[in-house]
Write an enzyme that holds these catalytic residues in place. Structure first.
Site, PDB file in Angstrom:
ATOM      1  N   GLY A 181      56.519  58.490  81.255  1.00 42.50           N
ATOM      2  CA  GLY A 181      55.144  58.958  81.289  1.00 42.50           C
ATOM      3  C   GLY A 181      54.725  59.520  82.624  1.00 42.50           C
ATOM      4  N   CYS A 182      53.662  60.363  82.611  1.00 42.61           N
ATOM      5  CA  CYS A 182      53.060  60.849  83.844  1.00 42.61           C
ATOM      6  C   CYS A 182      52.254  59.719  84.473  1.00 42.61           C
ATOM      7  CB  CYS A 182      52.138  62.023  83.546  1.00 42.61           C
ATOM      8  SG  CYS A 182      52.884  63.321  82.559  1.00 42.61           S
ATOM      9  N   ALA A 183      51.957  59.849  85.754  1.00 42.15           N
ATOM     10  CA  ALA A 183      51.127  58.899  86.473  1.00 42.15           C
ATOM     11  C   ALA A 183      51.680  57.489  86.302  1.00 42.15           C
ATOM     12  CB  ALA A 183      49.671  59.000  86.026  1.00 42.15           C
ATOM     13  N   VAL A 184      50.868  56.553  85.811  1.00 46.93           N
ATOM     14  CA  VAL A 184      51.330  55.165  85.812  1.00 46.93           C
ATOM     15  C   VAL A 184      52.531  54.959  84.899  1.00 46.93           C
ATOM     16  CG1 VAL A 184      49.560  54.493  84.143  1.00 46.93           C
ATOM     17  CG2 VAL A 184      50.670  52.775  85.509  1.00 46.93           C
TER      18      VAL A 184
END
Length: 278
Positions: free
Chosen positions: A117-120
């Site tokens: 996933g992006c970010a977290v």
């Protein structure tokens, strides 16, 4: 088909909020100076009681819903868990979620892994826990509703249209969008939706979740664990996402663009109605 108005949504994007974007100057292909706005990224640290859980990069809106949804989607906050408070400190960039009884989440933290996933994008080694025995409602989906949703959501005033570089997630019922969230990571947008649904006690069994992101295994799992029976995206799929969707009976539709789409799970629930045929 009409463009969706923000005032028809329970929660809508706010592209005019100066806190969510920043002005920058770029040079185009002709060497000309161009002024534009870009999406902000801010660290947000989430605590569950006295324990620091994670620091996520987020656009900065709806931090309380993001924290609640993240904890719920990671299985660290059960549906029946009594939340006694959600405290947000804007200056420190911290959200503390407090429960009536200490939760048992240390074991999960020891198995934390990084996902695609992006970010977290953080889930845990036992990400499939909770899916065993899960059965989602067999909700019919009209093609005309899918086309109407795609048209309305893609034309709603949003940070995506204002600045790009952001993902969106919209909760819908039939052809009606209900609440629309955006963030730099598609997981954050889904977690905000989950947090809002928990606070507002929104039932999930008759809903559709529309997302702009890839339909990976963790996105499919989050949708299923939220109890939403239909997941729709304008993007594509991963093989594990397909396998999980078919295991739990989640209707999954991807590559929805214009009047085209692909359904990879729950194909028998698609209703090819007259309006779509026309």
């Amino acid at each position: 088909m009409a463009t969706l108005r923000p005032d028809t949504l329970a929660v809508a994007p706010d592209p005019g909020d100066p806190m969510l974007t920043a002005p920058v100057t770029a040079i185009d292909e002709h060497g000309e100076e161009v002024a534009l706005r870009v999406v902000e990224e801010r660290p947000l640290t989430i605590y569950l009681n006295a324990r620091e859980i994670v620091t996520a990069m987020t656009v900065g809106d709806h931090p309380e819903w993001l924290a609640l949804g993240f904890l719920a989607n990671q299985g660290m906050l059960r549906p029946d868990e009594e939340v006694t408070g959600v405290d947000y400190d804007e200056e420190l960039g911290v959200v503390v979620v407090r429960t009536a009884i200490e939760t048992d989440h240390e074991a999960k933290l020891s198995r934390a892994t990084r996902t695609s996933g992006c970010a977290v994008g953080t889930v845990f080694g036992d990400m499939m826990e909770g899916l065993e025995g899960l059965t989602l409602p067999a909700v019919s989906v009209r093609v005309s509703d899918l086309l109407a949703l795609s048209h309305a959501i893609n034309r709603t005033p949003s940070l995506y249209l204002e600045a790009g570089a952001i993902h969106g997630t919209c909760l819908c019922r039939g052809a009606e969008p209900l609440a629309y969230f955006e963030d730099v990571g598609r997981h954050n947008a889904v977690d905000k939706l989950a947090g809002w649904m928990r606070v507002e006690r929104v039932p999930a069994g008759d809903k559709i979740m529309y997302t702009t992101g890839r339909l990976t295994s963790e996105m499919v799992i989050k949708c299923a664990m939220m109890g939403i029976p239909v997941l729709v995206s304008r993007s594509g799929f991963t093989a594990w996402g397909v396998r999980v969707a078919r295991q739990v009976g989640l209707t999954v539709i991807g590559r929805l663009k214009g009047k085209r789409f692909l359904c990879i799970s729950g194909q028998d629930r698609i209703v090819r109605d007259a309006e779509a045929a026309e």
